[in-house]
Scaffold this motif. Structure first.
Motif, PDB file in Angstrom:
ATOM      1  N   ARG A  65       4.585 -39.159  24.455  1.00 37.80           N
ATOM      2  CA  ARG A  65       5.854 -39.252  25.180  1.00 37.80           C
ATOM      3  C   ARG A  65       6.970 -39.810  24.305  1.00 37.80           C
ATOM      4  NH1 ARG A  65       6.208 -43.259  30.185  1.00 37.80           N
ATOM      5  NH2 ARG A  65       4.665 -41.828  31.046  1.00 37.80           N
ATOM      6  N   TYR A  66       6.618 -40.713  23.382  1.00 42.52           N
ATOM      7  CA  TYR A  66       7.632 -41.385  22.579  1.00 42.52           C
ATOM      8  C   TYR A  66       7.992 -40.648  21.297  1.00 42.52           C
ATOM      9  CZ  TYR A  66       7.233 -45.512  25.545  1.00 42.52           C
ATOM     10  OH  TYR A  66       7.256 -46.383  26.612  1.00 42.52           O
ATOM     11  N   ALA A  67       7.343 -39.517  21.035  1.00 48.81           N
ATOM     12  CA  ALA A  67       7.685 -38.751  19.847  1.00 48.81           C
ATOM     13  C   ALA A  67       8.962 -37.941  20.083  1.00 48.81           C
ATOM     14  CB  ALA A  67       6.542 -37.810  19.478  1.00 48.81           C
ATOM     15  N   ILE A  68       9.664 -37.626  18.995  1.00 49.60           N
ATOM     16  CA  ILE A  68      10.882 -36.811  19.122  1.00 49.60           C
ATOM     17  C   ILE A  68      10.550 -35.455  19.734  1.00 49.60           C
ATOM     18  CG2 ILE A  68      12.709 -35.648  17.832  1.00 49.60           C
ATOM     19  CD1 ILE A  68      12.624 -37.934  15.836  1.00 49.60           C
ATOM     20  N   LYS A  69       9.448 -34.876  19.292  1.00 48.30           N
ATOM     21  CA  LYS A  69       9.032 -33.588  19.848  1.00 48.30           C
ATOM     22  C   LYS A  69       8.701 -33.727  21.331  1.00 48.30           C
ATOM     23  CE  LYS A  69       8.028 -29.217  19.349  1.00 48.30           C
ATOM     24  NZ  LYS A  69       9.051 -28.220  19.005  1.00 48.30           N
ATOM     25  N   GLY A  70       8.106 -34.866  21.702  1.00 45.38           N
ATOM     26  CA  GLY A  70       7.809 -35.104  23.105  1.00 45.38           C
ATOM     27  C   GLY A  70       9.066 -35.179  23.942  1.00 45.38           C
ATOM     28  N   LEU A  71      10.118 -35.777  23.387  1.00 45.55           N
ATOM     29  CA  LEU A  71      11.392 -35.841  24.091  1.00 45.55           C
ATOM     30  C   LEU A  71      11.963 -34.438  24.303  1.00 45.55           C
ATOM     31  CD1 LEU A  71      13.728 -37.463  25.278  1.00 45.55           C
ATOM     32  CD2 LEU A  71      14.669 -37.672  22.957  1.00 45.55           C
ATOM     33  N   GLN A  72      11.859 -33.600  23.284  1.00 42.57           N
ATOM     34  CA  GLN A  72      12.330 -32.222  23.420  1.00 42.57           C
ATOM     35  C   GLN A  72      11.572 -31.486  24.525  1.00 42.57           C
ATOM     36  OE1 GLN A  72      11.786 -30.613  19.495  1.00 42.57           O
ATOM     37  NE2 GLN A  72      13.630 -31.587  18.664  1.00 42.57           N
ATOM     38  N   ARG A  73      10.264 -31.691  24.570  1.00 45.49           N
ATOM     39  CA  ARG A  73       9.460 -31.029  25.606  1.00 45.49           C
ATOM     40  C   ARG A  73       9.834 -31.531  26.990  1.00 45.49           C
ATOM     41  NH1 ARG A  73       4.583 -31.870  21.680  1.00 45.49           N
ATOM     42  NH2 ARG A  73       4.314 -29.786  20.793  1.00 45.49           N
ATOM     43  N   ARG A  74      10.099 -32.837  27.108  1.00 47.27           N
ATOM     44  CA  ARG A  74      10.483 -33.387  28.410  1.00 47.27           C
ATOM     45  C   ARG A  74      11.826 -32.827  28.864  1.00 47.27           C
ATOM     46  NH1 ARG A  74      10.023 -39.667  27.436  1.00 47.27           N
ATOM     47  NH2 ARG A  74      10.719 -39.760  29.607  1.00 47.27           N
ATOM     48  N   ILE A  75      12.742 -32.641  27.931  1.00 46.60           N
ATOM     49  CA  ILE A  75      14.037 -32.057  28.286  1.00 46.60           C
ATOM     50  C   ILE A  75      13.864 -30.618  28.746  1.00 46.60           C
ATOM     51  CG2 ILE A  75      16.268 -31.341  27.354  1.00 46.60           C
ATOM     52  CD1 ILE A  75      16.175 -33.802  25.537  1.00 46.60           C
ATOM     53  N   GLN A  76      13.019 -29.871  28.038  1.00 45.71           N
ATOM     54  CA  GLN A  76      12.735 -28.499  28.453  1.00 45.71           C
ATOM     55  C   GLN A  76      12.135 -28.472  29.851  1.00 45.71           C
ATOM     56  OE1 GLN A  76      10.199 -26.885  25.439  1.00 45.71           O
ATOM     57  NE2 GLN A  76      11.800 -26.795  23.873  1.00 45.71           N
ATOM     58  N   GLY A  77      11.210 -29.406  30.095  1.00 48.74           N
ATOM     59  CA  GLY A  77      10.597 -29.475  31.411  1.00 48.74           C
ATOM     60  C   GLY A  77      11.579 -29.857  32.498  1.00 48.74           C
ATOM     61  N   PHE A  78      12.522 -30.735  32.146  1.00 49.74           N
ATOM     62  CA  PHE A  78      13.524 -31.156  33.125  1.00 49.74           C
ATOM     63  C   PHE A  78      14.353 -29.977  33.611  1.00 49.74           C
ATOM     64  CE2 PHE A  78      17.818 -32.683  34.147  1.00 49.74           C
ATOM     65  CZ  PHE A  78      17.518 -33.620  35.128  1.00 49.74           C
ATOM     66  N   PHE A  79      14.618 -29.046  32.726  1.00 50.79           N
ATOM     67  CA  PHE A  79      15.392 -27.864  33.092  1.00 50.79           C
ATOM     68  C   PHE A  79      14.491 -26.704  33.553  1.00 50.79           C
ATOM     69  CE2 PHE A  79      18.361 -30.088  30.260  1.00 50.79           C
ATOM     70  CZ  PHE A  79      19.492 -30.099  31.062  1.00 50.79           C
ATOM     71  N   GLY A  80      13.216 -27.023  33.762  1.00 49.93           N
ATOM     72  CA  GLY A  80      12.301 -26.024  34.321  1.00 49.93           C
ATOM     73  C   GLY A  80      11.934 -24.916  33.374  1.00 49.93           C
ATOM     74  N   ARG A  81      11.893 -25.217  32.069  1.00 53.86           N
ATOM     75  CA  ARG A  81      11.594 -24.192  31.091  1.00 53.86           C
ATOM     76  C   ARG A  81      10.155 -24.310  30.584  1.00 53.86           C
ATOM     77  NH1 ARG A  81      16.793 -24.954  27.089  1.00 53.86           N
ATOM     78  NH2 ARG A  81      18.443 -24.712  28.656  1.00 53.86           N
ATOM     79  N   GLY A  82       9.490 -23.165  30.485  1.00 56.14           N
ATOM     80  CA  GLY A  82       8.195 -23.104  29.827  1.00 56.14           C
ATOM     81  C   GLY A  82       7.087 -23.834  30.561  1.00 56.14           C
ATOM     82  N   ILE A  83       5.982 -24.057  29.814  1.00 57.17           N
ATOM     83  CA  ILE A  83       4.780 -24.637  30.422  1.00 57.17           C
ATOM     84  C   ILE A  83       4.932 -26.129  30.682  1.00 57.17           C
ATOM     85  CG2 ILE A  83       3.304 -22.899  29.337  1.00 57.17           C
ATOM     86  CD1 ILE A  83       2.534 -25.022  27.281  1.00 57.17           C
ATOM     87  N   TYR A  84       5.971 -26.752  30.145  1.00 55.33           N
ATOM     88  CA  TYR A  84       6.123 -28.197  30.292  1.00 55.33           C
ATOM     89  C   TYR A  84       6.967 -28.582  31.508  1.00 55.33           C
ATOM     90  CZ  TYR A  84       4.366 -27.999  25.546  1.00 55.33           C
ATOM     91  OH  TYR A  84       3.606 -27.742  24.432  1.00 55.33           O
ATOM     92  N   ALA A  85       7.280 -27.626  32.347  1.00 55.37           N
ATOM     93  CA  ALA A  85       8.115 -27.915  33.516  1.00 55.37           C
ATOM     94  C   ALA A  85       7.463 -28.939  34.440  1.00 55.37           C
ATOM     95  CB  ALA A  85       8.414 -26.631  34.278  1.00 55.37           C
ATOM     96  N   LYS A  86       6.120 -28.887  34.540  1.00 57.22           N
ATOM     97  CA  LYS A  86       5.414 -29.816  35.429  1.00 57.22           C
ATOM     98  C   LYS A  86       4.474 -30.730  34.654  1.00 57.22           C
ATOM     99  CE  LYS A  86       5.542 -26.703  39.415  1.00 57.22           C
ATOM    100  NZ  LYS A  86       4.729 -25.998  40.459  1.00 57.22           N
TER     101      LYS A  86
END
Length: 245
Positions: free
Chosen positions: A124-145
């Motif tokens: 969660r604390y990695a930069i890449k993890g932050l990018q994935r969380r942002i993608q999920g926040f906007f409902g994009r890709g497999i990381y949405a949930k």
């Protein structure tokens, strides 16, 4: 898969085997096996491999890839259809992010494994993890949930469920290099493996031996049966004892 994706997968698999250190012939259950990436690596290492996955689509992909080289089951990480201590090892490889009850999934992995459990998560604390969380926040890709974890959260759950057991962890840190989009550090930067902010965190839990106990019935003759079986000297001794008392 892109060149970057292949690089990620290779580094994660290397970390997996460096930490778990299974022996050829060991049995392993990959919980949430997806299309069979880790299972295929386990097969190449000579492991007796079993995969469990809730998605029929993913299971079909895994079967096409692995055929009959691995045992595949459909099921959920929170309710594994296996007996206690059924496998030498169990793996939760980027599985906790997508289950309903991560704590229960870890508890079930501890139940079915008797030696070691590997837990691998996207940090969660990695930069890449932050990018994935942002993608999920906007409902994009497999990381949405998806739900992301930190090293400290994993350690807390492990201690609460398994007690004071040996825990080993490492991370994969990705750094940019001139002329290259990304560089993986584990091979060239050993110190980076101990960074809690790595893109991917792998942890191995060494379990304490557990035994399932059941009542053992011992045949013991009833008093009446014991009386009837007395003959000769034993019967005379019993009569004398009763008369004296």
């Amino acid at each position: 898969m892109s060149e970057k994706g292949i690089l990620y997968t290779q580094q994660e698999a290397r970390l997996f085997f460096d930490l778990l250190r299974p022996s050829p012939g060991d049995s392993i259950l990959d919980i949430g096996c997806g299309c069979g990436d880790i299972l295929e690596s386990c097969i190449h290492k000579g492991l007796d491999s079993t995969g469990l996955e809730p998605s029929p689509v993913m299971l079909d992909m895994a079967f096409e890839r692995l055929s009959h080289r691995a045992n595949l089951f459909r099921g959920y990480a929170e309710d594994l259809p296996f007996d206690d201590n059924s496998f030498n090892h169990a793996s939760l490889f980027t599985t906790l992010e997508f289950v309903s009850d991560p704590r229960k999934a870890i508890e079930e992995s501890f139940r079915v494994a008797k030696d070691r459990v590997f837990i691998g998560v996207l940090n969660r604390y990695a930069i890449k993890g932050l990018q994935r969380r942002i993608q999920g926040f906007f409902g994009r890709g497999i990381y949405a949930k998806a739900r992301f974890f930190t090293l400290w959260e994993l350690k807390t759950m492990v201690r609460e469920l398994a007690g004071d057991v040996p825990v080993t962890w490492r991370s994969i840190c990705l750094f940019p290099e001139p002329g290259k989009p990304v560089s993986c550090s584990p091979d060239t930067w050993p110190l980076a493996q101990r960074m809690p902010f790595g893109t991917f965190v792998g942890m191995v839990v060494t379990l304490k031996p557990r035994f399932r106990l059941r009542p053992l019935a011992l045949p013991y003759p009833s008093e009446s049966r014991y009386k009837e079986s007395l003959t000769g000297f034993a019967a005379e001794t019993q009569k004398k004892y009763r008369k004296d008392t």
